[in-house]
Write a protein that holds these residues in place. Structure first.
Motif, PDB file in Angstrom:
ATOM      1  N   TYR A   1      46.937  24.092 -56.245  1.00 20.75           N
ATOM      2  CA  TYR A   1      46.847  25.012 -55.088  1.00 20.75           C
ATOM      3  C   TYR A   1      45.829  26.307 -55.857  1.00 20.75           C
ATOM      4  CZ  TYR A   1      48.309  29.027 -52.414  1.00 20.75           C
ATOM      5  OH  TYR A   1      48.352  30.211 -51.755  1.00 20.75           O
ATOM      6  N   TYR A   2      46.243  26.665 -56.851  1.00 20.34           N
ATOM      7  CA  TYR A   2      45.430  27.812 -57.618  1.00 20.34           C
ATOM      8  C   TYR A   2      43.959  27.198 -57.737  1.00 20.34           C
ATOM      9  CZ  TYR A   2      49.470  30.988 -58.325  1.00 20.34           C
ATOM     10  OH  TYR A   2      50.406  31.780 -57.908  1.00 20.34           O
ATOM     11  N   SER A   3      43.728  26.006 -58.193  1.00 23.23           N
ATOM     12  CA  SER A   3      42.519  25.809 -58.313  1.00 23.23           C
ATOM     13  C   SER A   3      41.812  25.648 -57.099  1.00 23.23           C
ATOM     14  CB  SER A   3      42.349  24.272 -58.858  1.00 23.23           C
ATOM     15  OG  SER A   3      43.064  24.277 -60.247  1.00 23.23           O
ATOM     16  N   ALA A   4      42.214  25.510 -55.853  1.00 23.30           N
ATOM     17  CA  ALA A   4      41.736  25.236 -54.556  1.00 23.30           C
ATOM     18  C   ALA A   4      41.208  26.866 -53.980  1.00 23.30           C
ATOM     19  CB  ALA A   4      42.425  24.360 -53.644  1.00 23.30           C
ATOM     20  N   ILE A   5      42.185  27.648 -53.905  1.00 23.39           N
ATOM     21  CA  ILE A   5      42.076  28.808 -53.355  1.00 23.39           C
ATOM     22  C   ILE A   5      41.508  29.829 -54.191  1.00 23.39           C
ATOM     23  CG2 ILE A   5      43.921  28.290 -51.910  1.00 23.39           C
ATOM     24  CD1 ILE A   5      45.431  30.627 -53.312  1.00 23.39           C
ATOM     25  N   PHE A   6      41.610  30.108 -55.347  1.00 24.36           N
ATOM     26  CA  PHE A   6      41.204  31.043 -56.331  1.00 24.36           C
ATOM     27  C   PHE A   6      39.731  31.013 -56.562  1.00 24.36           C
ATOM     28  CE2 PHE A   6      40.612  33.701 -60.025  1.00 24.36           C
ATOM     29  CZ  PHE A   6      41.535  34.756 -59.667  1.00 24.36           C
ATOM     30  N   CYS A   7      38.966  32.300 -56.039  1.00 19.85           N
ATOM     31  CA  CYS A   7      37.458  32.130 -56.136  1.00 19.85           C
ATOM     32  C   CYS A   7      37.059  33.299 -56.616  1.00 19.85           C
ATOM     33  CB  CYS A   7      36.980  31.810 -54.923  1.00 19.85           C
ATOM     34  SG  CYS A   7      37.444  33.293 -53.652  1.00 19.85           S
ATOM     35  N   ASP A   8      35.570  33.643 -56.611  1.00 24.55           N
ATOM     36  CA  ASP A   8      35.152  34.676 -57.386  1.00 24.55           C
ATOM     37  C   ASP A   8      35.381  36.146 -56.737  1.00 24.55           C
ATOM     38  OD1 ASP A   8      33.567  33.192 -59.057  1.00 24.55           O
ATOM     39  OD2 ASP A   8      31.937  32.985 -57.643  1.00 24.55           O
ATOM     40  N   HIS A   9      35.689  35.923 -55.296  1.00 27.83           N
ATOM     41  CA  HIS A   9      35.988  37.029 -54.674  1.00 27.83           C
ATOM     42  C   HIS A   9      37.340  37.702 -55.196  1.00 27.83           C
ATOM     43  CE1 HIS A   9      36.919  40.017 -51.644  1.00 27.83           C
ATOM     44  NE2 HIS A   9      38.133  39.316 -51.513  1.00 27.83           N
ATOM     45  N   HIS A  10      38.388  36.711 -55.313  1.00 29.39           N
ATOM     46  CA  HIS A  10      39.597  37.255 -56.053  1.00 29.39           C
ATOM     47  C   HIS A  10      39.604  37.802 -57.514  1.00 29.39           C
ATOM     48  CE1 HIS A  10      40.899  33.962 -52.964  1.00 29.39           C
ATOM     49  NE2 HIS A  10      41.687  34.893 -52.578  1.00 29.39           N
ATOM     50  N   LEU A  11      38.626  37.115 -58.281  1.00 25.83           N
ATOM     51  CA  LEU A  11      38.524  37.533 -59.752  1.00 25.83           C
ATOM     52  C   LEU A  11      37.886  38.892 -59.476  1.00 25.83           C
ATOM     53  CD1 LEU A  11      38.677  36.746 -62.639  1.00 25.83           C
ATOM     54  CD2 LEU A  11      36.544  35.735 -62.524  1.00 25.83           C
ATOM     55  N   THR A  12      36.806  39.207 -58.648  1.00 25.29           N
ATOM     56  CA  THR A  12      36.395  40.520 -58.682  1.00 25.29           C
ATOM     57  C   THR A  12      37.357  41.648 -58.507  1.00 25.29           C
ATOM     58  OG1 THR A  12      34.254  39.637 -58.039  1.00 25.29           O
ATOM     59  CG2 THR A  12      34.348  41.791 -57.482  1.00 25.29           C
ATOM     60  N   TYR A  13      38.226  41.399 -57.539  1.00 30.71           N
ATOM     61  CA  TYR A  13      39.284  42.340 -57.203  1.00 30.71           C
ATOM     62  C   TYR A  13      40.082  42.401 -58.224  1.00 30.71           C
ATOM     63  CZ  TYR A  13      43.483  44.243 -55.127  1.00 30.71           C
ATOM     64  OH  TYR A  13      44.605  45.011 -54.869  1.00 30.71           O
ATOM     65  N   LEU A  14      40.566  41.446 -58.787  1.00 31.93           N
ATOM     66  CA  LEU A  14      41.824  41.424 -59.901  1.00 31.93           C
ATOM     67  C   LEU A  14      41.159  42.112 -61.182  1.00 31.93           C
ATOM     68  CD1 LEU A  14      43.604  38.010 -59.331  1.00 31.93           C
ATOM     69  CD2 LEU A  14      44.391  40.368 -58.785  1.00 31.93           C
ATOM     70  N   ALA A  15      40.048  41.994 -61.580  1.00 32.21           N
ATOM     71  CA  ALA A  15      39.526  42.306 -62.731  1.00 32.21           C
ATOM     72  C   ALA A  15      39.467  43.714 -62.791  1.00 32.21           C
ATOM     73  CB  ALA A  15      37.862  41.798 -62.791  1.00 32.21           C
ATOM     74  N   ARG A  16      39.464  44.539 -61.791  1.00 33.85           N
ATOM     75  CA  ARG A  16      39.617  45.995 -61.840  1.00 33.85           C
ATOM     76  C   ARG A  16      40.991  46.201 -62.273  1.00 33.85           C
ATOM     77  NH1 ARG A  16      37.087  45.806 -56.605  1.00 33.85           N
ATOM     78  NH2 ARG A  16      34.924  46.405 -56.719  1.00 33.85           N
ATOM     79  N   GLN A  17      42.081  45.382 -62.130  1.00 36.72           N
ATOM     80  CA  GLN A  17      43.326  45.480 -62.644  1.00 36.72           C
ATOM     81  C   GLN A  17      43.624  45.398 -64.084  1.00 36.72           C
ATOM     82  OE1 GLN A  17      44.739  47.572 -59.854  1.00 36.72           O
ATOM     83  NE2 GLN A  17      42.980  46.827 -58.819  1.00 36.72           N
ATOM     84  N   TRP A  18      42.682  44.550 -64.701  1.00 37.36           N
ATOM     85  CA  TRP A  18      42.754  44.182 -66.196  1.00 37.36           C
ATOM     86  C   TRP A  18      42.271  44.681 -67.039  1.00 37.36           C
ATOM     87  CZ3 TRP A  18      41.261  38.412 -64.353  1.00 37.36           C
ATOM     88  CH2 TRP A  18      42.345  37.816 -63.624  1.00 37.36           C
ATOM     89  N   SER A  19      41.730  45.817 -66.870  1.00 42.86           N
ATOM     90  CA  SER A  19      41.002  46.632 -67.902  1.00 42.86           C
ATOM     91  C   SER A  19      41.701  46.771 -69.419  1.00 42.86           C
ATOM     92  CB  SER A  19      40.903  48.059 -67.352  1.00 42.86           C
ATOM     93  OG  SER A  19      41.761  48.721 -67.123  1.00 42.86           O
TER      94      SER A  19
END
Length: 191
Positions: A53-71
């Motif tokens: 499920y995660y392998s199929a739906i998780f993409c660059d767009h999600h990572l770009t959004y989440l990375a801001r929260q991961w400082s």
């Protein structure tokens, strides 16, 4: 006796406690535990379950959004997220590598040497981090890097990552078919 335990072990013990206990009671035990608890709440571990499920739906767009929260992230596990590309990791490398010590990109099949270049250029330099004992220096910086099962990684990518990671102690690159003797020589040079 408990003060003789390493800080890392104490933080693992705190992790087993309920959140309410960590927020209220630990701080009341003593000033040492209060400081440790502050350190614990600043420590962040991010991982996604290894599922189709995660392998199929998780993409660059999600990572770009989440990375801001991961400082403040110390550990990030993105293994098995097959649709990630260098472009998504580029933004993460800028936003989320200030305190990064552990990174797993295993089975992210689309990543190339560009990802290692981004990481090498953006990994935080070692710094004093421990608030508890000012005389003790604990170096941050990438200590563990895993990128197993990737056929696009070569010695070129390692030439960016390894010089910027002087405290790297765990490097897992199994089943990276494009790594040659030159890559092994680089690993030997920087270990």
């Amino acid at each position: 006796m408990i003060h003789t335990l390493p800080d890392e072990l104490m933080l693992l013990i705190f992790q087993c406690l309920q959140i309410n206990t960590r927020k209220t009671r630990i701080n009341q035990v003593c000033s040492y535990w209060n400081l440790l608890n502050e350190e614990f709440t600043a420590w962040v571990y991010i991982a996604f379950p290894a599922s189709p499920y995660y392998s199929a739906i998780f993409c660059d767009h999600h990572l770009t959004y989440l990375a801001r929260q991961w400082s403040n992230a110390h550990s990030i596990n993105l293994s098995h997220l097959h649709s990630l590309t260098d472009d998504g990791l580029f933004f993460m490398a800028i936003e989320a590598t200030r305190q990064l010590e552990w990174l797993d990109l295993s089975e992210c099949y689309q990543l190339t040497d560009r990802t290692l270049e981004y990481l090498g250029r953006n990994i935080a330099h070692p710094r004093r981090r421990n608030k508890i004992e000012e005389s003790r220096i604990e170096y941050s910086g990438l200590k563990c890097f895993k990128m197993n099962k990737n056929e696009h990684i070569t010695h070129v990518g390692l030439s960016y990552l390894l010089p910027s990671s002087p405290y790297l102690r765990i490097l897992q690159l199994s089943d990276c078919d494009e790594l040659t003797d030159i890559g092994l020589q680089l690993i030997g040079q920087y270990s």
